[in-house]
Design a protein around this motif. Structure first.
Motif, mmCIF file in Angstrom:
data_model
loop_
_atom_site.group_PDB
_atom_site.id
_atom_site.type_symbol
_atom_site.label_atom_id
_atom_site.label_comp_id
_atom_site.label_asym_id
_atom_site.label_seq_id
_atom_site.Cartn_x
_atom_site.Cartn_y
_atom_site.Cartn_z
ATOM 1 N N GLU A 177 0.862 -1.185 0.000
ATOM 2 C CA GLU A 177 0.000 0.000 0.000
ATOM 3 C C GLU A 177 0.899 1.235 0.000
ATOM 4 N N VAL A 178 0.700 2.096 -0.999
ATOM 5 C CA VAL A 178 1.579 3.259 -1.144
ATOM 6 C C VAL A 178 0.733 4.501 -1.393
ATOM 7 N N MET A 199 -1.503 -4.902 -4.972
ATOM 8 C CA MET A 199 -0.963 -3.608 -4.577
ATOM 9 C C MET A 199 -2.030 -2.532 -4.660
ATOM 10 N N ARG A 200 -2.006 -1.589 -3.707
ATOM 11 C CA ARG A 200 -2.903 -0.434 -3.739
ATOM 12 C C ARG A 200 -2.046 0.829 -3.689
ATOM 13 N N VAL A 201 -2.270 1.695 -4.654
ATOM 14 C CA VAL A 201 -1.527 2.954 -4.733
ATOM 15 C C VAL A 201 -2.531 4.079 -4.905
ATOM 16 N N ALA A 202 -2.397 5.139 -4.124
ATOM 17 C CA ALA A 202 -3.290 6.295 -4.214
ATOM 18 C C ALA A 202 -2.455 7.561 -4.170
ATOM 19 N N ALA A 203 -2.926 8.591 -4.866
ATOM 20 C CA ALA A 203 -2.241 9.881 -4.898
ATOM 21 C C ALA A 203 -3.070 10.916 -4.148
ATOM 22 N N VAL A 204 -2.463 11.584 -3.205
ATOM 23 C CA VAL A 204 -3.103 12.699 -2.496
ATOM 24 C C VAL A 204 -2.775 13.968 -3.279
ATOM 25 N N PRO A 205 -3.766 14.760 -3.674
ATOM 26 C CA PRO A 205 -3.500 15.929 -4.515
ATOM 27 C C PRO A 205 -2.879 17.094 -3.762
#
Length: 601
Positions: free
Chosen positions: A429-430, A457-463
């Motif tokens: 998780e990233v 895998m889980r990937v998320a972008a914080v704006p």
């Protein structure tokens, strides 16, 4: 914070006298096109039903074009004379070839290669040069696809080329209608269209022709008509050409498209069923090989697909370097064929069946992290990858537990940089913190791509648009929370942080606050220059007063290079005196360009 002096992505201004088109102008257009393509990335993804309904066309085109822009940046900053327009186009095409993602990205790279290989006559880049480039692009792209279908990006590219050629003819006819005087000797043609005017005229014609062709794609391809959508790749090309038309016409393409919805999706209608099951894998790789070896490889893969082994075969490139793309059930066959033909690298294998379902949808794109022996095994942990501009900020983020991706001013991290950083975390998780306005789109696209490409895998972008927003997000990061809850909390913290900065003007320039002189201090509030002062402390205090007028509980000050002695202490004392209930935190960031970054939560 936005630079005072327009950078590569700055909107064009309409000059009183048309400026010549050079490599710098090409880069400014490419930057604007990348921004507009990023804005419509998810919309294009949602239209994607052909050749595979995997909702990744917009993401793949964006990441491919981002790699192209990065390659042009490298060429422009390399030692030696500035490149010509054809040389700049070649840099774009080479970068797109190396960074091509998916079927649509591979075709886009071939379109750029065709445009770069056109025979340009004369020194001015005018409408005729654009028409020649579009014609060469369409022709080469058709040659790359083993079985081209009507109603795709190829159809849209051909329509743009035809419309641009017709526009060049129309310009010639206009010049030919200049009357001949009674004396019999023809007057010199006053050139009713300058090179720049003819470029704008032909660009507008090409964009209009592409839009019309895009509207007809559902009538040419059954899978589009049954889904009720236009071709996704064609829409991506329309975005690029519309941006060119706006740019050459003196408009800011990003502003022109900000409120425009380019296509409608009838998502309630079921997607069509295929006569045969879709292939199980998408295989893409770069290949170093000779022309003769590539010809043999293409014949072998074409025969393999003809026998039912796969489809969507696209081979692009030249001069010893090629990009191979194919959908197959047996992923080993195209790899073995590539090994026999030359030296494959940058191998990407995607299990298509697990990446999409029936219906028009907005699922994440279907590309995994590049296959490489250097990629560590993923372990069940959570990590944060944060971009840092300056060693002080990097140290601060590392002390807070983030994996730092170092970047330089004017050189934000690319998609490949983010992917390498994610791989090095070895986490399942990233969370990505881009800490830059333009980079937020790249981070979001990478997050979707990696999450879709690797189910574990889980990937998320914080704006996070600036460093102070990234610091605020990292402050509330809690690995023990559920992943989604953690991302929501970090996003909320970043969004609740208003940001500002001060900057010393290097040249005389016009700003939203008036004309500044070299050495004066500009106060930024969000994305605007709000004020001009003669010293840093006065500018910082004025910025803070404006930001705190809307309320606030905490002020974050990040000190950079070039800070005047005593300025941070003076600003801190003023805040504590005028706003005693507001907490002030000061960090030594060491960033260049901005003596002080300001955040208000």
């Amino acid at each position: 914070m936005p630079p005072t002096v327009p950078g590569p992505d700055a909107p064009p201004e309409r000059p009183a006298v048309a400026a010549p088109v050079d490599a710098g102008a090409l880069r400014r257009w490419a930057g604007a096109a990348l921004a507009v393509l990023g804005r419509h990335r998810e919309e294009i993804d949602a239209l994607n039903v052909f050749p595979i309904a995997d909702a990744d066309t917009g993401t793949n085109m964006y990441l491919t074009f981002e790699a192209a822009c990065r390659a042009l940046d490298d060429r422009l900053t390399a030692p030696g004379p500035a490149p010509s327009v054809p040389e700049a186009l070649q840099a774009l095409a080479h970068g797109a070839l190396l960074g091509a993602r998916g079927n649509s990205g591979v075709i886009l790279s071939q379109l750029l290669r065709g445009a770069a290989g056109a025979r340009y006559t004369g020194s001015a880049v005018d409408g005729a040069a654009l028409a020649a480039g579009l014609a060469a692009a369409a022709e080469l792209a058709y040659e790359a696809v083993a079985r081209p279908a009507a109603g795709t990006i190829l159809t849209v590219a051909s329509a743009a080329a035809e419309a641009s050629s017709a526009a060049v003819v129309a310009i010639g006819e206009l010049a030919a209608r200049i009357p001949v005087p009674a004396g019999g000797e023809a007057l010199p043609v006053p050139n009713p269209l300058t090179a720049n005017d003819s470029l704008a005229y032909v660009a507008q014609a090409a964009a209009a022709g592409a839009r019309e062709a895009l509207g007809r794609t559902p009538d040419q391809l059954d899978v589009l008509r049954e889904a009720g959508v236009v071709d996704a790749g064609g829409l991506g090309l329309v975005v690029i050409l519309d941006t060119l038309a706006a740019y050459t016409g003196g408009l800011d393409p990003r502003g022109a498209f900000r409120q425009r919805r380019l296509a409608a999706v009838r998502a309630a209608e079921p997607a069509p069923t295929r006569a045969r099951p879709e292939p199980e894998f998408e295989v893409i790789y770069l290949l170093e090989a000779t022309e003769s070896a590539m010809a043999e490889l293409r014949r072998g893969l074409d025969d393999f697909c003809e026998r039912g082994g796969g489809d969507s075969l696209v081979v692009v490139g030249g001069d010893g370097l090629w990009r191979v793309h194919v959908h197959v059930d047996d992923a080993g066959f195209p790899l073995e064929a590539g090994i026999a033909a030359g030296r494959p690298r940058d191998i990407q294998i995607t299990h298509l069946a697990s990446q999409h379902s029936t219906g028009v949808h907005t699922a994440s794109p279907a590309e995994p992290l590049t296959v490489s022996a250097a990629v560590p095994t993923v372990r069940a942990t959570r990590a944060v990858v944060a971009v840092a501009y300056g060693e002080g900020i990097a140290t601060l983020l590392e002390e807070a537990g983030a994996h730092v991706l170092r970047a330089e001013p004017g050189r934000p991290p690319s998609a490949a940089d983010f992917e390498r950083a994610v791989a090095l975390t070895r986490a399942s998780e990233v969370v990505l913190l881009p800490n830059d306005t333009e980079t937020t789109v790249v981070a979001a696209a990478v997050a979707e791509r990696l999450s879709a490409g690797q189910p574990s895998m889980r990937v998320a972008a914080v704006p996070a648009k600036v460093t102070v927003q990234g610091i605020a997000a990292l402050a509330v990061h809690e690995p023990s929370r559920r992943f989604d809850a953690d991302v929501v909390a970090m996003t909320a913290a970043a969004g609740a942080t208003r940001y500002g900065a001060i900057e010393v003007a290097a040249t005389e320039a016009w700003t939203m606050a008036g004309v500044c002189r070299p050495g004066q201090v500009l106060g930024h509030v969000e994305n605007d220059v709000a004020l001009i002062e003669d010293d840093q402390a006065a500018a910082a205090e004025a910025v803070l007063e404006r930001m705190l007028s809307a309320g606030g509980e905490m002020v974050t000050l990040v000190i950079g290079d070039g800070t005047e002695p005593g300025m941070p202490e003076a600003v801190t004392d003023r805040v504590r005196t005028r706003h005693p209930v507001v907490d002030v935190v000061v960090y030594d960031g060491g960033q260049t360009g901005y003596p002080l970054l300001i955040g208000v939560e």
